[in-house]
Write an enzyme that holds these catalytic residues in place. Structure first.
Site, PDB file in Angstrom:
ATOM      1  N   LYS A 162       0.899  -1.303  -0.001  1.00  0.00           N
ATOM      2  CA  LYS A 162       0.039   0.091   0.216  1.00  0.00           C
ATOM      3  C   LYS A 162       0.900   1.400  -0.127  1.00  0.00           C
ATOM      4  CE  LYS A 162      -2.083  -1.072   3.853  1.00  0.00           C
ATOM      5  NZ  LYS A 162      -1.526  -2.338   3.969  1.00  0.00           N
ATOM      6  N   ARG A 213      -9.494   0.993   9.082  1.00  0.00           N
ATOM      7  CA  ARG A 213      -8.921  -0.522   9.277  1.00  0.00           C
ATOM      8  C   ARG A 213      -9.931  -1.378   9.942  1.00  0.00           C
ATOM      9  NH1 ARG A 213      -3.246   0.428   8.759  1.00  0.00           N
ATOM     10  NH2 ARG A 213      -2.186  -1.334   9.844  1.00  0.00           N
TER      11      ARG A 213
HETATM   12  P1  ADP Z   1       2.091  -1.783   3.247  1.00  0.00           P
HETATM   13  O1  ADP Z   1       2.292  -0.450   3.084  1.00  0.00           O
HETATM   14  O2  ADP Z   1       0.991  -2.331   2.652  1.00  0.00           O
HETATM   15  O3  ADP Z   1       2.478  -2.289   4.550  1.00  0.00           O
HETATM   16  P2  ADP Z   1       4.723  -1.552   1.927  1.00  0.00           P
HETATM   17  O4  ADP Z   1       4.488  -0.699   0.531  1.00  0.00           O
HETATM   18  O5  ADP Z   1       5.602  -1.174   3.211  1.00  0.00           O
HETATM   19  O6  ADP Z   1       3.536  -2.531   2.354  1.00  0.00           O
HETATM   20  O7  ADP Z   1       5.538  -2.953   1.385  1.00  0.00           O
HETATM   21  C1  ADP Z   1       6.240  -4.000   1.985  1.00  0.00           C
HETATM   22  C2  ADP Z   1       7.466  -4.492   1.556  1.00  0.00           C
HETATM   23  O8  ADP Z   1       7.472  -4.944   0.343  1.00  0.00           O
HETATM   24  C3  ADP Z   1       8.439  -3.145   1.429  1.00  0.00           C
HETATM   25  O9  ADP Z   1       9.736  -3.786   1.667  1.00  0.00           O
HETATM   26  C4  ADP Z   1       8.457  -3.067   0.012  1.00  0.00           C
HETATM   27  O10 ADP Z   1       9.547  -2.445  -0.638  1.00  0.00           O
HETATM   28  C5  ADP Z   1       8.050  -4.587  -0.838  1.00  0.00           C
HETATM   29  N1  ADP Z   1       7.244  -4.639  -1.829  1.00  0.00           N
HETATM   30  C6  ADP Z   1       6.279  -3.742  -2.211  1.00  0.00           C
HETATM   31  N2  ADP Z   1       5.715  -3.878  -3.664  1.00  0.00           N
HETATM   32  C7  ADP Z   1       6.346  -4.865  -3.840  1.00  0.00           C
HETATM   33  C8  ADP Z   1       6.337  -5.568  -5.065  1.00  0.00           C
HETATM   34  N3  ADP Z   1       5.668  -5.572  -5.981  1.00  0.00           N
HETATM   35  N4  ADP Z   1       7.134  -6.893  -5.308  1.00  0.00           N
HETATM   36  C9  ADP Z   1       8.140  -7.198  -4.135  1.00  0.00           C
HETATM   37  N5  ADP Z   1       8.194  -6.430  -2.922  1.00  0.00           N
HETATM   38  C10 ADP Z   1       7.342  -5.380  -2.978  1.00  0.00           C
HETATM   39  P1  AMP Z   2       0.831   0.584   9.114  1.00  0.00           P
HETATM   40  O1  AMP Z   2       1.957   1.589   8.837  1.00  0.00           O
HETATM   41  O2  AMP Z   2      -0.393   0.833   8.223  1.00  0.00           O
HETATM   42  O3  AMP Z   2       1.170  -0.831   8.977  1.00  0.00           O
HETATM   43  O4  AMP Z   2       0.405   0.731  10.426  1.00  0.00           O
HETATM   44  C1  AMP Z   2       1.145   0.522  11.612  1.00  0.00           C
HETATM   45  C2  AMP Z   2       0.469   0.521  12.894  1.00  0.00           C
HETATM   46  O5  AMP Z   2      -0.304   1.751  12.971  1.00  0.00           O
HETATM   47  C3  AMP Z   2      -0.696  -0.725  12.661  1.00  0.00           C
HETATM   48  O6  AMP Z   2      -0.447  -1.983  13.235  1.00  0.00           O
HETATM   49  C4  AMP Z   2      -1.656   0.065  13.882  1.00  0.00           C
HETATM   50  O7  AMP Z   2      -1.228  -0.404  15.141  1.00  0.00           O
HETATM   51  C5  AMP Z   2      -1.439   1.434  13.580  1.00  0.00           C
HETATM   52  N1  AMP Z   2      -2.448   2.036  12.823  1.00  0.00           N
HETATM   53  C6  AMP Z   2      -2.161   2.363  11.581  1.00  0.00           C
HETATM   54  N2  AMP Z   2      -3.350   2.712  10.963  1.00  0.00           N
HETATM   55  C7  AMP Z   2      -4.376   2.565  11.784  1.00  0.00           C
HETATM   56  C8  AMP Z   2      -5.881   2.561  11.928  1.00  0.00           C
HETATM   57  N3  AMP Z   2      -6.644   3.080  10.902  1.00  0.00           N
HETATM   58  N4  AMP Z   2      -6.448   2.166  12.951  1.00  0.00           N
HETATM   59  C9  AMP Z   2      -5.833   1.752  14.202  1.00  0.00           C
HETATM   60  N5  AMP Z   2      -4.482   1.421  14.282  1.00  0.00           N
HETATM   61  C10 AMP Z   2      -3.869   1.987  12.818  1.00  0.00           C
END
Ligand code: ADP
Ligand code: AMP
Length: 217
Positions: free
Chosen positions: A13, A88
């Site tokens: 995301k 969420r």
């Molecule tokens: P989210 O915000 O949904 O938690 P992230 O954008 O932080 O996910 O991505 C999680 C990890 O996966 C990061 O280390 C990112 O570099 C990697 N990643 C994101 N998109 C891809 C992809 N299409 N293929 C491989 N790795 C990816």
């Molecule tokens: P993220 O960076 O989206 O993976 O979020 C990291 C952490 O922040 C989550 O595991 C939650 O503890 C908190 N968090 C982020 N967004 C929300 C939300 N909309 N509601 C509640 N907790 C959140």
């Protein structure tokens, strides 16, 4: 345009949000990023959020919703936004609908990034984040050229506290129980669009943009 990204932790995301928001010239609003900025800034909100984040639990709705309400009230969000990590759960989604109705608007589309659990664990276990600019890297899938240093800004890369294996597993359970019902919620509203979130980052961005272009004049 008012867009929400949903999908499990590690779906990509944050990675996609930066490209999509920049393509559409709308602000990317990530509740996780705002909480982490408050944790590193040592604010009262950060202190409160940290215990939930470290466990992989959701921060209580009243705290999160108040924070989002403030952010959506800012000038740059009046013509549109991309929400990453909010809502969420269904109560947050209902409050968001109400909030937008008060502003006289509504969501245009909710993109669900679809990826399986095994891939999510691989992505989260190798995730590294820049302490200065927030850019997300991956040790194997998208490494910076010098280990531990951000290619974009030269900042220090760190591993998030909640990207430990036991916490990752708990966050996936929280996603299944609390967040995945949003898929049916937004499908009922007729604004859900699934996007295959496997494969190269640019291809996923293109798939997402193909859905979003329908809303651009
Ligand atoms: P989210 O915000 O949904 O938690 P992230 O954008 O932080 O996910 O991505 C999680 C990890 O996966 C990061 O280390 C990112 O570099 C990697 N990643 C994101 N998109 C891809 C992809 N299409 N293929 C491989 N790795 C990816
Ligand atoms: P993220 O960076 O989206 O993976 O979020 C990291 C952490 O922040 C989550 O595991 C939650 O503890 C908190 N968090 C982020 N967004 C929300 C939300 N909309 N509601 C509640 N907790 C959140």
């Amino acid at each position: 345009m008012r867009v929400v990204l949903v999908g499990p932790p590690g779906a990509g995301k944050g990675t996609q949000a930066q490209f999509i928001a920049s393509n559409l010239s709308i602000p990317k609003i990530s509740t996780g990023d705002i909480f982490r900025a408050n944790v590193s800034g040592g604010t009262e909100l950060g202190r409160l959020a940290k215990e939930y984040m470290d466990r992989g639990d959701l921060v209580p709705d009243e705290v999160t919703v108040a924070m989002v309400r403030d952010r959506l009230g800012e000038a740059d969000a009046q013509e549109g936004f991309l929400l990453d990590g909010f809502p969420r759960n269904v109560p947050q989604a209902q409050i968001l609908n109400k909030m937008l109705a008060e502003f006289g608007t509504a969501l245009d589309i909710v993109l669900e990034l679809v990826v399986d659990d095994e891939e999510v664990v691989r992505r989260l276990a190798g995730r590294r984040t820049c302490r200065s600019c927030g850019k997300v890297w991956h040790v194997a899938f998208d490494p910076s050229s010098k280990e531990g240093v951000c290619d974009a800004c030269g900042g220090e890369l760190f591993q998030r506290d909640d990207d430990r294996e036991d916490t990752i597993r708990h966050r996936l359970e929280v996603y299944q129980e609390q967040t995945s019902p949003l898929v049916a919620f937004y499908a009922d509203e007729g604004i859900l669009q699934g996007v295959d979130a496997t494969g190269p980052v640019e291809e996923i961005t293109e798939r997402a943009m193909a859905e979003l272009r329908r809303f651009v004049d």
